[in-house]
Design an enzyme around this catalytic site. Structure first.
Site, PDB file in Angstrom:
ATOM      1  N   GLN A   1     -10.630   2.215  12.501  1.00 57.18           N
ATOM      2  CA  GLN A   1     -10.746   1.207  13.771  1.00 57.18           C
ATOM      3  C   GLN A   1     -12.425   1.191  13.952  1.00 57.18           C
ATOM      4  O   GLN A   1     -12.684   0.313  14.800  1.00 57.18           O
ATOM      5  CB  GLN A   1     -10.096   1.492  14.946  1.00 57.18           C
ATOM      6  CG  GLN A   1      -8.620   1.436  14.830  1.00 57.18           C
ATOM      7  CD  GLN A   1      -8.022   0.128  14.715  1.00 57.18           C
ATOM      8  OE1 GLN A   1      -8.834  -0.946  15.013  1.00 57.18           O
ATOM      9  NE2 GLN A   1      -6.592  -0.206  14.403  1.00 57.18           N
TER      10      GLN A   1
ATOM     11  N   CYS B   1       2.092   0.391  14.469  1.00 57.27           N
ATOM     12  CA  CYS B   1       2.843   1.553  13.473  1.00 57.27           C
ATOM     13  C   CYS B   1       4.060   2.189  14.073  1.00 57.27           C
ATOM     14  O   CYS B   1       4.942   2.756  13.967  1.00 57.27           O
ATOM     15  CB  CYS B   1       1.827   2.628  13.141  1.00 57.27           C
ATOM     16  SG  CYS B   1       0.537   1.752  12.320  1.00 57.27           S
TER      17      CYS B   1
END
Length: 393
Positions: free
Chosen positions: A180, A326
């Protein structure tokens, strides 16, 4: 009409410049990059090595230190299991945090079944790791510390450089999941003393199905490979490297390097606009995570008295998330929010807003307007039910 896209922590749209670079390798240049006997193989190999250098340049590494993978999940598994298993005869202790990505936590749990000891550091209420807790956790047989750079749910930015210094002083390898962070904030593996780093293509406007792991050469980090085969990628990751995907990852890294400063400034302005407008209109909104040490494009807000899932259902025309893609199939409150001390109700009422390179001011304003409109309706209906219930009593 398709909904607006405000979930760039889950995945990003592919940058057209990246697709342009990939197309020739999906059509005309289809050789196996490991074929050494003809031009088809040489063309693909040259493209693969150029991409490797583009990835390396983004993080200040040597291209020989970049290994292509299928994504950051594989890279995280390689780093944690690979280092642990290679050094297991002398070192059997690993340190990580409670707010890591699920693939890091599950890799650590898997190692615990093999006899390794894992310390899961708590984080402070702002989501940052306490460096004193980290220093106290080291043992003589600690082989690896794994701490993510930018959290995928709340956007907090860990003090990676300080952690790198602490690990280097103790001669312990430092791995960071930078999926990220790469291409969004400046990262330099040498100044930050990073030994292993995980990278994902589809988080930086590149293709899905490709990523990379940075593995330091000096001081050398050794890994036990997860898969066996033809010995590609310095023997660390056997299997044919998919040239079009590698080219896409390299192009995405190059474009991100060029656009980083502009993107960061623009995303910061849009994030400020979104947060200010929502907080001015809606009472009892909590921003999760540290307000200073954060990546601005990841905004996690909790709305008191409102179920996050009910707000998501109301906001059908905006693609948002209540946490990590996720783990979003679970109805449990986010383990990241629980780790920072959010109570269960607030953890259930959180929404993650993702702002990226292609997000427009109009999209932000529309999202804010719809959010405020639906929140007011939900709160009104909730209050109405409560008052009717009281009258019935």
């Amino acid at each position: 009409m398709r909904p607006l896209y405000m979930d760039v922590q889950a995945t990003t749209p592919m940058d057209p410049r990246v697709l342009d670079r990939m197309l020739p390798y999906l059509t005309a240049y289809y050789g196996n990059p490991h074929s050494r006997t003809h031009a088809y193989g040489w063309e693909s190999e040259a493209a693969m090595e150029k991409a490797r250098k583009q990835v390396a340049d983004l993080i200040g590494a040597d291209s020989r230190e970049i290994i292509f993978t299928s994504g950051a999940t594989e890279a995280n598994n390689m780093a944690i299991k690979g280092v642990a298993r290679f050094y297991k005869s002398r070192k059997k202790h690993i340190i990580t945090t409670q707010t890591e990505h699920k693939c890091v936590l599950d890799s650590c749990r898997s190692l615990e079944t093999e006899g390794f000891q894992v310390t899961y550091l708590p984080v402070k209420k702002n989501g940052l790791v306490d460096l004193k807790d980290l220093e106290a956790a080291f043992q003589p047989d600690t082989s690896l510390v794994s701490v993510m750079t930018v959290n995928n749910e709340i956007g907090v930015k860990q003090p990676v450089q300080d952690i790198g210094e602490i690990c280097r002083e103790r001669k312990v390898f430092f791995h960071t999941d930078a999926a990220q962070a790469i291409g969004k904030i400046p990262m330099d593996v040498n100044s930050m003393k990073i030994d292993l780093m995980s990278i994902s293509g589809h988080k930086i406007y590149g293709p899905k199905g490709v990523g990379a792991i940075y593995v330091r050469r000096r001081p050398r980090v050794r890994l036990e490979p997860l898969q066996s085969g033809g010995g590609q990628e310095r023997g660390l990751r056997s299997g044919t490297v998919p040239t079009p995907l590698a080219v896409g990852l390299g192009a995405a890294c190059e474009v991100s390097q060029q656009e980083m400063e502009y993107d960061h400034k623009r995303i910061s302005q849009l994030a400020e606009r979104l947060v200010t407008k929502i907080m001015n209109e809606i009472p009892d909104v909590v921003m999760n995570g540290d307000k200073e040490h954060r990546y601005p494009g990841c905004i996690n807000l909790s709305f008191a008295y409102v179920e996050g899932e009910s707000l998501l259902m109301a906001l059908k025309d905006v693609a948002l998330s209540s946490g990590s893609a996720c783990t979003s199939a679970s109805l449990e409150p986010s383990y990241v929010l629980r780790a920072i001390g959010a109570d269960e109700d607030l953890a259930h009422s959180s929404i993650r807003f993702g702002i990226g390179r292609f997000t427009t001011e109009e999209e932000v304003d529309y999202t804010v307007q719809k959010c405020i409109q639906h929140l007011k309706v939900i709160v009104y209906l909730k209050n109405l039910v409560v008052s009717l219930y009281k009258q019935a009593e």
